[in-house]
Design an enzyme around this catalytic site. Structure first.
Site, PDB file in Angstrom:
ATOM      1  N   SER A 134       3.063 -15.030  -5.306  1.00 48.53           N
ATOM      2  CA  SER A 134       1.924 -14.709  -6.159  1.00 48.53           C
ATOM      3  C   SER A 134       2.072 -15.148  -7.606  1.00 48.53           C
ATOM      4  CB  SER A 134       1.667 -13.198  -6.130  1.00 48.53           C
ATOM      5  OG  SER A 134       2.786 -12.480  -6.621  1.00 48.53           O
TER       6      SER A 134
ATOM      7  N   HIS B 189      -1.369 -13.103  -0.299  1.00 50.65           N
ATOM      8  CA  HIS B 189      -2.104 -14.155  -1.005  1.00 50.65           C
ATOM      9  C   HIS B 189      -2.393 -15.359  -0.114  1.00 50.65           C
ATOM     10  CE1 HIS B 189      -2.238 -12.657  -5.177  1.00 50.65           C
ATOM     11  NE2 HIS B 189      -1.134 -12.012  -4.841  1.00 50.65           N
TER      12      HIS B 189
ATOM     13  N   LYS C  23      -7.592  -8.629  -1.515  1.00 45.23           N
ATOM     14  CA  LYS C  23      -7.607  -9.872  -2.284  1.00 45.23           C
ATOM     15  C   LYS C  23      -8.739 -10.761  -1.775  1.00 45.23           C
ATOM     16  CE  LYS C  23      -2.839  -9.510  -3.818  1.00 45.23           C
ATOM     17  NZ  LYS C  23      -2.634  -8.107  -3.433  1.00 45.23           N
TER      18      LYS C  23
END
Length: 395
Positions: A185, A213, A243
């Site tokens: 990340s 991610h 996310k």
């Protein structure tokens, strides 16, 4: 309040502020979209993990409202009592299909997921090989398991192979796991899963991939494991729902046997109330949108490439990113804090990333271009980057 606690807090807060390691928390006036408002001032938002814009997508919001109307604002209990609603079952089946696995389990957050899943399988009689740049939730999950933690140099396959060999040959451990982020990340680089799987098969390692991610970003949205076609070779596919999915929660996808074990042994699953029905409904809709319209993920990558190219042309160091995560690496913590503050003042909202999130001397501003930024927004952001960089003598 205790005098001892007051002295401790006063001293420690002063220390982190002096070192440039204290970040104030800003409050948004409205939704977290490509443009945000703080104290009535609109800014281009490059700090959010809302990769695909689903957090503000009308259909996702409507799905949350519909599920809330049917099932209520909350689940009312933990999953193992009577907090498992039909929509939770639907969500987990949908997640399993999304990740190309036999089954899945949903948690209240990605952090809970790593805390609960690792410690449900690994014990004090085991060892965990862990990439040195793994997320804090992985580190805490490993500690909670009481397994021996063996740090592996970041994405260093030779070091992984050597330490796996040593761990196996020591004969000290019942099980050995290798755990890694799929997408890291802070730098935006991708784990070398093909070589990881090859080493794991040679030394009989359990493979755990935290794809927080990567889900919704890599592999046409299905994640880093799918990107490499390694669904049959990775034991744990962990991800978040907060996310790219745009809602909240976490999950592990894997074999039916693994998921059955986690549902009987993972403490956050057993002792925390279920995801809200609204969150479950919103996640299902977000996955549906991603899979029926591949252009959403394509738009994310197109915007990321466009933004990166312009930052590099301006003279900034964006490191080794292979994904939409776009760091601007500065090094010094105080310089990073000042740089971020000036960008925000000029209309680009970013956050300084400093120790302990990254190592000392590795300060950076992290940018997250999304599928819903317009090229005009990105051009304006780059223009502000140029102005602030020149004013500060950075470029």
């Amino acid at each position: 309040m205790s005098d001892v606690l007051t002295r401790f807090l006063s001293q420690k807060l002063a220390e982190v502020k002096e070192k440039g390691l204290y970040s104030p928390i800003d409050v948004l006036d409205g939704a977290n979209g490509p443009l945000i408002s703080i104290d009535g001032k609109e800014k281009i938002n490059l700090a959010s993990n809302n990769y695909l814009g689903f957090a503000t997508h009308p259909a996702v919001i409507q799905a949350a409202n519909d599920a809330t109307t049917i099932y209520g604002a909350g689940a009312g209990a933990v999953r193992t009592i009577n907090g498992t609603l039909a929509i939770h079952e639907e969500l987990e089946q949908r997640l399993a299909r999304f990740k190309w696995t036999e089954a899945a389990i949903a948690f209240q957050s990605g952090f809970n997921c790593n805390m609960g899943a690792i410690s449900a399988v690994m014990t004090k009689n085991d060892a965990i090989l862990s990439d040195e740049l793994n997320h804090a939730s992985i580190i805490d999950g490993c500690r909670l398991s009481r397994a021996e933690i063996i740090r592996v140099k970041h994405s260093d396959m030779a070091d992984l192979a050597q330490k796996a060999k040593q761990a196996v040959e020591s004969g000290r451990y019942d099980k050995i796991m290798y755990i890694t982020d799929g997408v890291f990340s802070m730098d935006g680089d991708v784990a070398n899963l093909p070589e990881i799987v090859e080493i794991a098969e040679k030394y009989q390692l359990i493979v755990y991939v935290d794809d927080a991610h990567g889900s919704g970003v890599m592999g046409q949205g299905a994640g880093t494991v799918k990107h490499f076609g390694l669904q049959a070779s990775v034991d744990f596919q962990m991800g978040t729902l907060s996310k790219a999915i745009g809602v909240v929660g976490g999950y592990v996808a894997g074999s039916r046997q693994l998921i059955s074990w986690l549902k009987s042994q993972s403490r956050p699953f057993l002792f925390s109330t279920s995801l809200t029905p609204g969150a479950a409904g919103a996640v299902i809709k977000a996955i549906d949108l991603m899979e029926t319209d591949p252009g959403i993920v394509t738009a994310l990558w197109d915007n990321a490439a466009y933004f990166k190219e312009k930052l590099i042309a301006a003279g900034y160091d964006i490191g080794v990113s292979e994904t939409p995560i776009t760091p601007v690496i500065l090094g010094d913590e105080k310089l990073t804090q000042t740089f971020a503050a000036k960008l925000i003042a000029e209309g680009v909202y970013v956050k300084p990333i400093v120790f302990p999130t990254v190592p000392l001397g590795a300060g950076r501003v992290r940018n997250m271009p999304t599928a819903v930024h317009t090229k005009q927004m990105l051009d304006e952001a780059v223009s502000i980057y140029k102005k602030v960089g020149r004013d500060m003598g950075i470029i």
